[in-house]
Design a protein around this motif. Structure first.
Motif, PDB file in Angstrom:
ATOM      1  N   ASP A   1       0.838  -1.213   0.000  1.00 40.03           N
ATOM      2  CA  ASP A   1       0.000   0.000   0.000  1.00 40.03           C
ATOM      3  C   ASP A   1       0.868   1.257   0.000  1.00 40.03           C
ATOM      4  O   ASP A   1       0.566   2.236  -0.691  1.00 40.03           O
ATOM      5  CB  ASP A   1      -0.921   0.008   1.227  1.00 40.03           C
ATOM      6  CG  ASP A   1      -2.044  -1.009   1.124  1.00 40.03           C
ATOM      7  OD1 ASP A   1      -2.309  -1.499  -0.002  1.00 40.03           O
ATOM      8  OD2 ASP A   1      -2.645  -1.339   2.166  1.00 40.03           O
ATOM      9  N   GLN A   2       1.937   1.235   0.784  1.00 40.08           N
ATOM     10  CA  GLN A   2       2.830   2.392   0.838  1.00 40.08           C
ATOM     11  C   GLN A   2       3.589   2.576  -0.476  1.00 40.08           C
ATOM     12  O   GLN A   2       3.815   3.700  -0.919  1.00 40.08           O
ATOM     13  CB  GLN A   2       3.787   2.256   2.024  1.00 40.08           C
ATOM     14  CG  GLN A   2       3.060   2.424   3.346  1.00 40.08           C
ATOM     15  CD  GLN A   2       3.881   2.010   4.538  1.00 40.08           C
ATOM     16  OE1 GLN A   2       4.702   1.098   4.456  1.00 40.08           O
ATOM     17  NE2 GLN A   2       3.652   2.652   5.666  1.00 40.08           N
ATOM     18  N   MET A   3       3.974   1.464  -1.094  1.00 36.48           N
ATOM     19  CA  MET A   3       4.610   1.557  -2.409  1.00 36.48           C
ATOM     20  C   MET A   3       3.638   2.150  -3.429  1.00 36.48           C
ATOM     21  O   MET A   3       4.011   2.993  -4.247  1.00 36.48           O
ATOM     22  CB  MET A   3       5.078   0.175  -2.879  1.00 36.48           C
ATOM     23  CG  MET A   3       6.323  -0.325  -2.183  1.00 36.48           C
ATOM     24  SD  MET A   3       6.805  -1.988  -2.711  1.00 36.48           S
ATOM     25  CE  MET A   3       7.232  -1.703  -4.424  1.00 36.48           C
ATOM     26  N   ASN A   4       2.374   1.724  -3.358  1.00 40.34           N
ATOM     27  CA  ASN A   4       1.365   2.241  -4.292  1.00 40.34           C
ATOM     28  C   ASN A   4       1.102   3.735  -4.071  1.00 40.34           C
ATOM     29  O   ASN A   4       0.814   4.466  -5.019  1.00 40.34           O
ATOM     30  CB  ASN A   4       0.068   1.440  -4.182  1.00 40.34           C
ATOM     31  CG  ASN A   4       0.196   0.070  -4.832  1.00 40.34           C
ATOM     32  OD1 ASN A   4       0.945  -0.098  -5.785  1.00 40.34           O
ATOM     33  ND2 ASN A   4      -0.525  -0.904  -4.312  1.00 40.34           N
ATOM     34  N   ALA A   5       1.219   4.179  -2.810  1.00 41.07           N
ATOM     35  CA  ALA A   5       1.067   5.616  -2.530  1.00 41.07           C
ATOM     36  C   ALA A   5       2.179   6.409  -3.222  1.00 41.07           C
ATOM     37  O   ALA A   5       1.956   7.512  -3.724  1.00 41.07           O
ATOM     38  CB  ALA A   5       1.092   5.862  -1.018  1.00 41.07           C
ATOM     39  N   ILE A   6       3.392   5.838  -3.277  1.00 43.86           N
ATOM     40  CA  ILE A   6       4.505   6.474  -3.995  1.00 43.86           C
ATOM     41  C   ILE A   6       4.235   6.439  -5.494  1.00 43.86           C
ATOM     42  O   ILE A   6       4.437   7.431  -6.199  1.00 43.86           O
ATOM     43  CB  ILE A   6       5.841   5.792  -3.642  1.00 43.86           C
ATOM     44  CG1 ILE A   6       6.161   5.997  -2.151  1.00 43.86           C
ATOM     45  CG2 ILE A   6       6.978   6.311  -4.509  1.00 43.86           C
ATOM     46  CD1 ILE A   6       7.322   5.162  -1.631  1.00 43.86           C
ATOM     47  N   PHE A   7       3.757   5.291  -5.986  1.00 47.86           N
ATOM     48  CA  PHE A   7       3.395   5.174  -7.406  1.00 47.86           C
ATOM     49  C   PHE A   7       2.404   6.262  -7.810  1.00 47.86           C
ATOM     50  O   PHE A   7       2.529   6.859  -8.885  1.00 47.86           O
ATOM     51  CB  PHE A   7       2.745   3.802  -7.667  1.00 47.86           C
ATOM     52  CG  PHE A   7       3.703   2.768  -8.171  1.00 47.86           C
ATOM     53  CD1 PHE A   7       4.781   2.355  -7.402  1.00 47.86           C
ATOM     54  CD2 PHE A   7       3.529   2.180  -9.410  1.00 47.86           C
ATOM     55  CE1 PHE A   7       5.662   1.393  -7.860  1.00 47.86           C
ATOM     56  CE2 PHE A   7       4.401   1.218  -9.876  1.00 47.86           C
ATOM     57  CZ  PHE A   7       5.466   0.828  -9.096  1.00 47.86           C
ATOM     58  N   ASP A   8       1.396   6.493  -6.947  1.00 45.23           N
ATOM     59  CA  ASP A   8       0.353   7.473  -7.268  1.00 45.23           C
ATOM     60  C   ASP A   8       0.921   8.872  -7.480  1.00 45.23           C
ATOM     61  O   ASP A   8       0.366   9.666  -8.235  1.00 45.23           O
ATOM     62  CB  ASP A   8      -0.704   7.510  -6.162  1.00 45.23           C
ATOM     63  CG  ASP A   8      -1.558   6.239  -6.125  1.00 45.23           C
ATOM     64  OD1 ASP A   8      -1.562   5.504  -7.146  1.00 45.23           O
ATOM     65  OD2 ASP A   8      -2.189   5.979  -5.092  1.00 45.23           O
ATOM     66  N   GLN A   9       2.016   9.183  -6.803  1.00 47.49           N
ATOM     67  CA  GLN A   9       2.600  10.516  -6.917  1.00 47.49           C
ATOM     68  C   GLN A   9       3.561  10.642  -8.101  1.00 47.49           C
ATOM     69  O   GLN A   9       3.925  11.756  -8.476  1.00 47.49           O
ATOM     70  CB  GLN A   9       3.335  10.861  -5.622  1.00 47.49           C
ATOM     71  CG  GLN A   9       2.386  10.968  -4.433  1.00 47.49           C
ATOM     72  CD  GLN A   9       3.133  11.303  -3.168  1.00 47.49           C
ATOM     73  OE1 GLN A   9       3.773  12.350  -3.078  1.00 47.49           O
ATOM     74  NE2 GLN A   9       3.058  10.432  -2.188  1.00 47.49           N
TER      75      GLN A   9
END
Length: 201
Positions: free
Chosen positions: A58-66
């Motif tokens: 989930d935290q990796m995906n939050a970085i992906f989103d940015q």
């Protein structure tokens, strides 16, 4: 009498070996049960890891989103699979297109995944005061994604998520976003846009 004594001795030896064999079989069965229960793919270890892996993803995906310009996400493990195989599929959100493992995605997607994983691992190891090292960060990214990732890195520094950064880069889009930096030019051959201030630190 001697042959009878020898036969009795051999019987005792056979009994001891049979007892040892039974004990070894019991121990083997116990270890099989223990191995199944503690299995990192479907046992207790896997159950304990699923939550933390899900949170890290989930935290990796939050970085992906940015960084990513379209909805791209890493999945915790094989979709619909109970067994943990430690392969992390990659998909465009709300799409049937899934790459079975992030390592088999495009080079730019792998680069950003590696970068996101590195940051999340630093977070989990309480390495806030450590510098971040970026050597040719995601060189395969297109121009827009290169700008996005550098804006993200700049925000990491400005919000004090890492103490300092050491970056090696050949792209102006990468090092140009940092205004108050010390630049070291080791060889100016083939560098078209030289910074106005360098090698003064």
């Amino acid at each position: 009498e001697q042959q009878i004594r020898t036969a009795n001795t051999l019987k005792d030896i056979i009994k001891d070996i049979e007892a040892s064999c039974l004990k070894a079989q019991e121990v083997c069965e116990v270890f099989k049960i223990l191995e199944e229960e503690l299995s990192p793919t479907n046992g207790l270890i896997a159950d304990l890891l699923k939550d933390i892996i899900g949170t890290m993803v989930d935290q990796m995906n939050a970085i992906f989103d940015q960084i990513w310009t379209y909805d791209l996400e890493v999945l915790p493990w094989g979709a619909g699979e109970e067994e943990l195989d430690y392969k992390f599929p990659l998909r465009v959100k709300k799409s049937d297109m899934i790459v079975p493992d992030v390592g088999k995605a495009s080079s730019s997607q792998v680069n950003v995944s590696d970068f996101a994983f590195k940051l999340v691992v630093m977070l989990y190891n309480n390495m806030h005061d450590y510098p971040i090292y970026l050597d040719e960060l995601a060189p395969s990214l297109d121009e827009q994604h290169r700008i996005n990732i550098m804006i993200f890195v700049k925000s990491l520094l400005e919000t004090k998520k890492c103490s300092q950064m050491f970056m090696v880069s050949h792209y102006v889009a990468s090092h140009g976003v940092f205004t108050h930096t010390d630049v070291c030019v080791m060889d100016d051959t083939n560098i078209i846009n030289m910074p106005s201030n360098y090698n003064h630190h």
